[in-house]
Design an enzyme around this catalytic site. Structure first.
Site, PDB file in Angstrom:
ATOM      1  CG  ASP A 131      42.205  18.258   9.108  1.00 42.51           C
ATOM      2  OD1 ASP A 131      41.235  17.757   9.703  1.00 42.51           O
ATOM      3  OD2 ASP A 131      43.312  18.417   9.637  1.00 42.51           O
TER       4      ASP A 131
ATOM      5  CG  ASN B 136      54.801  17.109  12.319  1.00 40.58           C
ATOM      6  OD1 ASN B 136      53.784  17.640  12.781  1.00 40.58           O
ATOM      7  ND2 ASN B 136      54.847  16.592  11.107  1.00 40.58           N
TER       8      ASN B 136
ATOM      9  CG  HIS C  96      50.481  18.229  11.950  1.00 46.11           C
ATOM     10  ND1 HIS C  96      50.804  16.999  11.423  1.00 46.11           N
ATOM     11  CD2 HIS C  96      49.448  17.983  12.798  1.00 46.11           C
ATOM     12  CE1 HIS C  96      49.988  16.072  11.913  1.00 46.11           C
ATOM     13  NE2 HIS C  96      49.163  16.643  12.755  1.00 46.11           N
TER      14      HIS C  96
ATOM     15  CD  GLU D  47      52.398  17.086   8.014  1.00 47.60           C
ATOM     16  OE1 GLU D  47      52.691  17.399   9.177  1.00 47.60           O
ATOM     17  OE2 GLU D  47      52.088  15.927   7.690  1.00 47.60           O
TER      18      GLU D  47
HETATM   19  C1  F6R Z   1      42.799  16.726  13.046  1.00 46.10           C
HETATM   20  C2  F6R Z   1      43.979  17.547  12.792  1.00 46.10           C
HETATM   21  C3  F6R Z   1      45.330  17.185  13.291  1.00 46.10           C
HETATM   22  C4  F6R Z   1      45.315  16.579  14.694  1.00 46.10           C
HETATM   23  C5  F6R Z   1      46.741  16.211  15.129  1.00 46.10           C
HETATM   24  C6  F6R Z   1      46.743  15.509  16.467  1.00 46.10           C
HETATM   25  O1  F6R Z   1      41.636  17.285  12.453  1.00 46.10           O
HETATM   26  O2  F6R Z   1      43.837  18.516  12.135  1.00 46.10           O
HETATM   27  O3  F6R Z   1      46.134  18.342  13.291  1.00 46.10           O
HETATM   28  O4  F6R Z   1      44.764  17.483  15.595  1.00 46.10           O
HETATM   29  O5  F6R Z   1      47.317  15.376  14.180  1.00 46.10           O
HETATM   30  O6  F6R Z   1      46.162  14.249  16.313  1.00 46.10           O
HETATM   31  P1  F6R Z   1      45.773  13.362  17.575  1.00 46.10           P
HETATM   32  O7  F6R Z   1      44.716  14.100  18.300  1.00 46.10           O
HETATM   33  O8  F6R Z   1      45.256  12.070  16.998  1.00 46.10           O
HETATM   34  O9  F6R Z   1      47.016  13.211  18.384  1.00 46.10           O
END
Ligand code: F6R
Length: 242
Positions: free
Chosen positions: A67, A135, A137, A142
């Site tokens: 992303d 959450n 995702h 989301e």
């Molecule tokens: C990042 C992504 C997100 C993260 C998720 C966890 O490229 O796609 O889904 O993997 O938000 O974030 P952290 O690792 O910062 O807890």
């Protein structure tokens, strides 16, 4: 789903890095799916250390990131392109033109279609690294995202914006949209490794593994993937029923 639980974060990161390094050594033309955020950072550090000391060769590897924020050029310090270059890619011998991060700064519809086409042209993603949001995702998909989505523009929920505010100084500076691989794009990768550590992730991990498969918990779809391994520390695994 296979689940590996580690006593601490350090051993978890060593194990994930070993999986990736072994995969690259076995298949030097591998197509890797990469993620950003804090979850993979020390894994990337271990990969860099290995490259420097053992010379693991990345010259034929191709990468696709999950992303990118809408509106941020790759030179912006909070863009995921910048994160990837500085946290991993610039420190390996991989030509940057073999590394792909969605483009969040141009014609977004075209960027999404091109990204999907590039993944297909590369022969699909062999091994995808994922983190998980509190959450549930995955990527920026989301809760409520349809399971049949491909690369698309996603609206970030306020809790995700708040969760990422630490990187932008304040929540008001966090972009409200992102280009993300869709759930269907992720489900088509051959193998998935998901990293989660810390007690903040424990509820999402329980819902992903023990809860129903539902679009309100995007990661729950991974129950239906044939080759997923979760790399968890004891805190993230604390609420699991296994
Ligand atoms: C990042 C992504 C997100 C993260 C998720 C966890 O490229 O796609 O889904 O993997 O938000 O974030 P952290 O690792 O910062 O807890």
């Amino acid at each position: 789903m296979q689940i590996q639980i580690f006593q601490d974060k350090e051993s978890l990161h060593r194990a994930v890095a070993k999986e990736l390094i072994d995969a690259v050594k076995t298949n030097p033309n591998i197509v890797l799916g990469l993620s950003t955020g804090s979850s993979p950072l020390e894994t990337y550090d271990n990969m860099i250390k290995d490259h420097q000391t053992s010379g693991t060769d990345y010259s034929d590897v191709v990468t696709f990131n999950l992303d990118e924020y809408v509106g941020l050029e790759g030179s912006h310090p909070q863009s995921y392109r910048y994160f990837m270059n500085t946290s991993l890619l610039n420190n390996l011998n991989i030509p940057l033109n073999q590394t792909n991060v969605p483009d969040g700064s141009g014609d977004l519809k075209e960027a999404c279609e091109e990204y999907e086409a590039k993944i297909v042209k590369a022969g699909g993603i062999d091994l995808q690294l994922l983190g998980i949001g509190t959450n549930g995702h995955i990527g920026f998909n989301e809760p409520g995202t349809a399971f049949d989505t491909r690369t698309h523009v996603a609206q970030l929920l306020q809790e995700t914006i708040d969760g990422n505010a630490r990187f932008f100084g304040s929540a008001v500076n966090v972009p409200k949209e992102a280009v993300t691989m869709g759930i269907q794009t992720i489900m088509e990768v051959k193998k998935i490794i998901l990293i989660a550590y810390g007690s903040k992730k424990a509820t999402a991990i329980r819902e992903m593994v023990n809860g129903p498969v539902t679009e309100s918990m995007p990661a729950s779809i991974l129950q239906k993937h044939q080759n997923v391994t979760l790399f968890l520390d004891e805190e993230a695994a604390a609420l699991l029923k296994i």
